[in-house]
Motif scaffolding. Structure first.
Motif, PDB file in Angstrom:
ATOM      1  N   GLU A 101      19.577 -16.183 -24.974  1.00  0.00           N
ATOM      2  CA  GLU A 101      19.815 -15.639 -23.641  1.00  0.00           C
ATOM      3  C   GLU A 101      20.571 -14.316 -23.759  1.00  0.00           C
ATOM      4  OE1 GLU A 101      21.742 -18.402 -21.116  1.00  0.00           O
ATOM      5  OE2 GLU A 101      20.229 -19.974 -21.358  1.00  0.00           O
ATOM      6  N   VAL A 102      19.913 -13.251 -23.395  1.00  0.00           N
ATOM      7  CA  VAL A 102      20.528 -11.930 -23.416  1.00  0.00           C
ATOM      8  C   VAL A 102      20.519 -11.383 -21.996  1.00  0.00           C
ATOM      9  CG1 VAL A 102      20.375  -9.563 -24.274  1.00  0.00           C
ATOM     10  CG2 VAL A 102      19.800 -11.475 -25.790  1.00  0.00           C
ATOM     11  N   ARG A 103      21.678 -11.015 -21.516  1.00  0.00           N
ATOM     12  CA  ARG A 103      21.739 -10.402 -20.190  1.00  0.00           C
ATOM     13  C   ARG A 103      21.232  -8.965 -20.282  1.00  0.00           C
ATOM     14  NH1 ARG A 103      27.440 -10.999 -17.413  1.00  0.00           N
ATOM     15  NH2 ARG A 103      27.979  -9.579 -19.114  1.00  0.00           N
ATOM     16  N   ARG A 104      20.358  -8.598 -19.342  1.00  0.00           N
ATOM     17  CA  ARG A 104      19.810  -7.243 -19.324  1.00  0.00           C
ATOM     18  C   ARG A 104      20.193  -6.572 -18.017  1.00  0.00           C
ATOM     19  NH1 ARG A 104      16.202  -4.177 -21.952  1.00  0.00           N
ATOM     20  NH2 ARG A 104      15.808  -5.874 -23.428  1.00  0.00           N
ATOM     21  N   TRP A 105      20.889  -5.447 -18.142  1.00  0.00           N
ATOM     22  CA  TRP A 105      21.352  -4.709 -16.978  1.00  0.00           C
ATOM     23  C   TRP A 105      20.520  -3.446 -16.760  1.00  0.00           C
ATOM     24  CZ3 TRP A 105      25.045  -6.833 -13.954  1.00  0.00           C
ATOM     25  CH2 TRP A 105      25.874  -7.818 -14.514  1.00  0.00           C
ATOM     26  N   ARG A 106      20.228  -3.154 -15.504  1.00  0.00           N
ATOM     27  CA  ARG A 106      19.547  -1.906 -15.134  1.00  0.00           C
ATOM     28  C   ARG A 106      20.562  -1.053 -14.375  1.00  0.00           C
ATOM     29  NH1 ARG A 106      15.509  -0.132 -11.077  1.00  0.00           N
ATOM     30  NH2 ARG A 106      14.070   1.303 -12.138  1.00  0.00           N
ATOM     31  N   ILE A 107      20.904   0.088 -14.951  1.00  0.00           N
ATOM     32  CA  ILE A 107      22.020   0.894 -14.456  1.00  0.00           C
ATOM     33  C   ILE A 107      21.525   2.229 -13.914  1.00  0.00           C
ATOM     34  CG2 ILE A 107      24.088   2.149 -15.195  1.00  0.00           C
ATOM     35  CD1 ILE A 107      24.730  -0.160 -17.022  1.00  0.00           C
ATOM     36  N   PRO A 108      21.892   2.559 -12.663  1.00  0.00           N
ATOM     37  CA  PRO A 108      21.456   3.830 -12.065  1.00  0.00           C
ATOM     38  C   PRO A 108      22.296   5.002 -12.568  1.00  0.00           C
ATOM     39  CG  PRO A 108      22.851   2.634 -10.524  1.00  0.00           C
ATOM     40  CD  PRO A 108      22.688   1.742 -11.731  1.00  0.00           C
ATOM     41  N   LEU A 165      32.291  -5.802 -16.517  1.00  0.00           N
ATOM     42  CA  LEU A 165      30.915  -6.125 -16.147  1.00  0.00           C
ATOM     43  C   LEU A 165      30.037  -6.360 -17.369  1.00  0.00           C
ATOM     44  CD1 LEU A 165      28.937  -6.374 -13.759  1.00  0.00           C
ATOM     45  CD2 LEU A 165      28.390  -3.952 -14.090  1.00  0.00           C
ATOM     46  N   LEU A 166      30.104  -5.451 -18.335  1.00  0.00           N
ATOM     47  CA  LEU A 166      29.268  -5.539 -19.526  1.00  0.00           C
ATOM     48  C   LEU A 166      30.018  -6.236 -20.654  1.00  0.00           C
ATOM     49  CD1 LEU A 166      27.721  -1.939 -19.603  1.00  0.00           C
ATOM     50  CD2 LEU A 166      26.893  -3.976 -18.421  1.00  0.00           C
ATOM     51  N   GLU A 167      29.266  -6.885 -21.529  1.00  0.00           N
ATOM     52  CA  GLU A 167      29.835  -7.551 -22.694  1.00  0.00           C
ATOM     53  C   GLU A 167      29.051  -7.136 -23.940  1.00  0.00           C
ATOM     54  OE1 GLU A 167      29.614 -11.714 -22.020  1.00  0.00           O
ATOM     55  OE2 GLU A 167      31.069 -11.717 -20.372  1.00  0.00           O
ATOM     56  N   PRO A 168      29.704  -7.120 -25.112  1.00  0.00           N
ATOM     57  CA  PRO A 168      28.961  -6.840 -26.350  1.00  0.00           C
ATOM     58  C   PRO A 168      27.767  -7.782 -26.488  1.00  0.00           C
ATOM     59  CG  PRO A 168      31.315  -6.795 -26.764  1.00  0.00           C
ATOM     60  CD  PRO A 168      31.147  -7.300 -25.357  1.00  0.00           C
ATOM     61  N   GLY A 169      26.619  -7.203 -26.837  1.00  0.00           N
ATOM     62  CA  GLY A 169      25.395  -7.980 -26.950  1.00  0.00           C
ATOM     63  C   GLY A 169      24.479  -7.855 -25.751  1.00  0.00           C
ATOM     64  N   ASP A 170      25.009  -7.414 -24.601  1.00  0.00           N
ATOM     65  CA  ASP A 170      24.174  -7.211 -23.421  1.00  0.00           C
ATOM     66  C   ASP A 170      23.159  -6.095 -23.673  1.00  0.00           C
ATOM     67  OD1 ASP A 170      25.601  -9.136 -22.090  1.00  0.00           O
ATOM     68  OD2 ASP A 170      26.553  -7.782 -20.648  1.00  0.00           O
ATOM     69  N   ALA A 171      21.998  -6.213 -23.049  1.00  0.00           N
ATOM     70  CA  ALA A 171      20.984  -5.155 -23.096  1.00  0.00           C
ATOM     71  C   ALA A 171      21.133  -4.262 -21.866  1.00  0.00           C
ATOM     72  CB  ALA A 171      19.589  -5.762 -23.140  1.00  0.00           C
ATOM     73  N   VAL A 172      20.828  -2.981 -22.028  1.00  0.00           N
ATOM     74  CA  VAL A 172      21.000  -2.006 -20.945  1.00  0.00           C
ATOM     75  C   VAL A 172      19.807  -1.062 -20.905  1.00  0.00           C
ATOM     76  CG1 VAL A 172      22.352  -0.021 -20.137  1.00  0.00           C
ATOM     77  CG2 VAL A 172      23.527  -2.056 -20.996  1.00  0.00           C
ATOM     78  N   THR A 173      19.306  -0.822 -19.706  1.00  0.00           N
ATOM     79  CA  THR A 173      18.354   0.275 -19.474  1.00  0.00           C
ATOM     80  C   THR A 173      18.896   1.115 -18.325  1.00  0.00           C
ATOM     81  OG1 THR A 173      17.026  -1.105 -17.984  1.00  0.00           O
ATOM     82  CG2 THR A 173      16.334  -0.994 -20.294  1.00  0.00           C
ATOM     83  N   PHE A 174      18.492   2.367 -18.287  1.00  0.00           N
ATOM     84  CA  PHE A 174      18.926   3.280 -17.235  1.00  0.00           C
ATOM     85  C   PHE A 174      17.745   3.669 -16.354  1.00  0.00           C
ATOM     86  CE2 PHE A 174      21.910   4.296 -20.779  1.00  0.00           C
ATOM     87  CZ  PHE A 174      23.089   3.917 -20.145  1.00  0.00           C
ATOM     88  N   HIS A 175      18.041   4.013 -15.104  1.00  0.00           N
ATOM     89  CA  HIS A 175      17.018   4.622 -14.252  1.00  0.00           C
ATOM     90  C   HIS A 175      17.667   5.726 -13.439  1.00  0.00           C
ATOM     91  CE1 HIS A 175      18.076   2.670 -10.286  1.00  0.00           C
ATOM     92  NE2 HIS A 175      18.691   1.850 -11.097  1.00  0.00           N
ATOM     93  N   ALA A 176      16.891   6.765 -13.185  1.00  0.00           N
ATOM     94  CA  ALA A 176      17.421   7.954 -12.529  1.00  0.00           C
ATOM     95  C   ALA A 176      17.471   7.780 -11.013  1.00  0.00           C
ATOM     96  CB  ALA A 176      16.565   9.173 -12.885  1.00  0.00           C
ATOM     97  N   VAL A 177      18.562   8.275 -10.406  1.00  0.00           N
ATOM     98  CA  VAL A 177      18.708   8.322  -8.949  1.00  0.00           C
ATOM     99  C   VAL A 177      19.121   9.738  -8.570  1.00  0.00           C
ATOM    100  CG1 VAL A 177      19.314   5.877  -8.766  1.00  0.00           C
ATOM    101  CG2 VAL A 177      21.132   7.577  -9.041  1.00  0.00           C
ATOM    102  N   ASP A 178      19.011  10.055  -7.277  1.00  0.00           N
ATOM    103  CA  ASP A 178      19.444  11.382  -6.830  1.00  0.00           C
ATOM    104  C   ASP A 178      20.898  11.324  -6.364  1.00  0.00           C
ATOM    105  OD1 ASP A 178      19.439  10.343  -4.197  1.00  0.00           O
ATOM    106  OD2 ASP A 178      17.383  11.026  -3.850  1.00  0.00           O
ATOM    107  N   SER A 179      21.439  12.480  -6.001  1.00  0.00           N
ATOM    108  CA  SER A 179      22.858  12.566  -5.640  1.00  0.00           C
ATOM    109  C   SER A 179      23.177  11.767  -4.380  1.00  0.00           C
ATOM    110  CB  SER A 179      23.270  14.027  -5.461  1.00  0.00           C
ATOM    111  OG  SER A 179      22.482  14.658  -4.462  1.00  0.00           O
ATOM    112  N   ARG A 180      22.240  11.703  -3.443  1.00  0.00           N
ATOM    113  CA  ARG A 180      22.482  10.927  -2.215  1.00  0.00           C
ATOM    114  C   ARG A 180      22.611   9.444  -2.547  1.00  0.00           C
ATOM    115  NH1 ARG A 180      19.446   7.802   0.660  1.00  0.00           N
ATOM    116  NH2 ARG A 180      17.577   8.441  -0.478  1.00  0.00           N
TER     117      ARG A 180
END
Length: 243
Positions: free
Chosen positions: A90-97, A207-222
């Motif tokens: 079980e790996v937690r995967r976070w999507r971060i703006p 919020l995050l812990e060692p071993g967690d997976a992370v991906t990023f997605h782009a957002v605008d300034s608003r």
């Protein structure tokens, strides 16, 4: 039968801690062994161990010397460290703006020029990455992420800044990072996130812990401004992605 792994190096750290070292450089395999030992100690606690602190290549193990001695603890840690690494189920995967460039990522254009690329291409490659939290450190919530594309690796700045903003998304050497609190940094700032990886009066604080997976997605300034207000109220903003 799987052969046992080579033993780690044990280093005394004061009179109440042991550093269990798996390598001398930033290395993905060494970090996996660090996190595997940390999980093993959580699953099968050793009486006298009071705290563990995982880093890229070593695990700092605090202990009560009245309850267990250095030699006994060292032997038990070595035995655990030599066990084959079990697959993580079980790996937690976070999507971060992230809002990239401009006032939010003041080094993005210079980075693109140095790498003979364009800001849009740098962003596209950074967003395409599949990252893993290797360690938390330096300041509360600062998340060091492995998995940076080789083409985006960049030596740290020759002149570190004395103050960089909270939420900075940056590149330093072979790593990318999420900086929670404002503070000094020699990394290249390419964007900013509203996500608070550390918030003192929130549960969980980190919020995050060692071993967690992370991906990023782009957002605008608003969108960033709206998310920043929500995060200030204690909302996570980052999303847990189901497999």
């Amino acid at each position: 039968m799987t052969a046992p792994l080579p033993p780690p190096r044990l280093l005394p750290s004061g009179d109440a801690a042991i550093t269990v070292e798996f390598g001398r450089a930033i290395d993905e395999w060494a970090n996996r062994r660090v996190l595997a030992l940390d999980r093993a100690l959580a699953d099968t606690p050793i009486d006298g161990v009071t705290e563990t602190v995982p880093t890229y290549r070593s695990l700092l193990v605090h202990y009560d010397p009245v309850r267990i001695g250095f030699d006994e603890l060292g032997e038990r840690l070595t035995a655990l460290a030599r066990l084959p690494i079990q697959p993580t189920t079980e790996v937690r995967r976070w999507r971060i703006p992230v809002v990239y460039g401009g006032e939010y990522g003041i080094d993005l254009e210079d980075l693109a020029r140095t790498l003979n690329s364009t800001p849009d291409d740098i962003v596209a490659r950074h967003v395409a990455g599949d990252y893993r939290v290797a360690m938390i450190g330096f300041t509360p919530g600062f998340s060091y992420l492995s998995g940076l594309d080789d083409s985006l690796q960049m030596p740290r700045r020759q002149n570190p800044r004395l103050l960089t903003p909270s939420g900075a998304i940056s590149i330093g050497g072979r790593q990318t990072g999420i900086q929670c609190l404002a503070g000094p940094s020699g990394w290249h700032l390419i964007g900013r996130t509203a996500v608070r990886t550390y918030q003192l009066h929130r549960d969980p604080v980190f919020l995050l812990e060692p071993g967690d997976a992370v991906t990023f997605h782009a957002v605008d300034s608003r969108q960033f401004i709206e998310q920043d207000r929500a995060a200030a109220r204690g909302e996570f903003v980052a999303k847990l992605v189901t497999p």
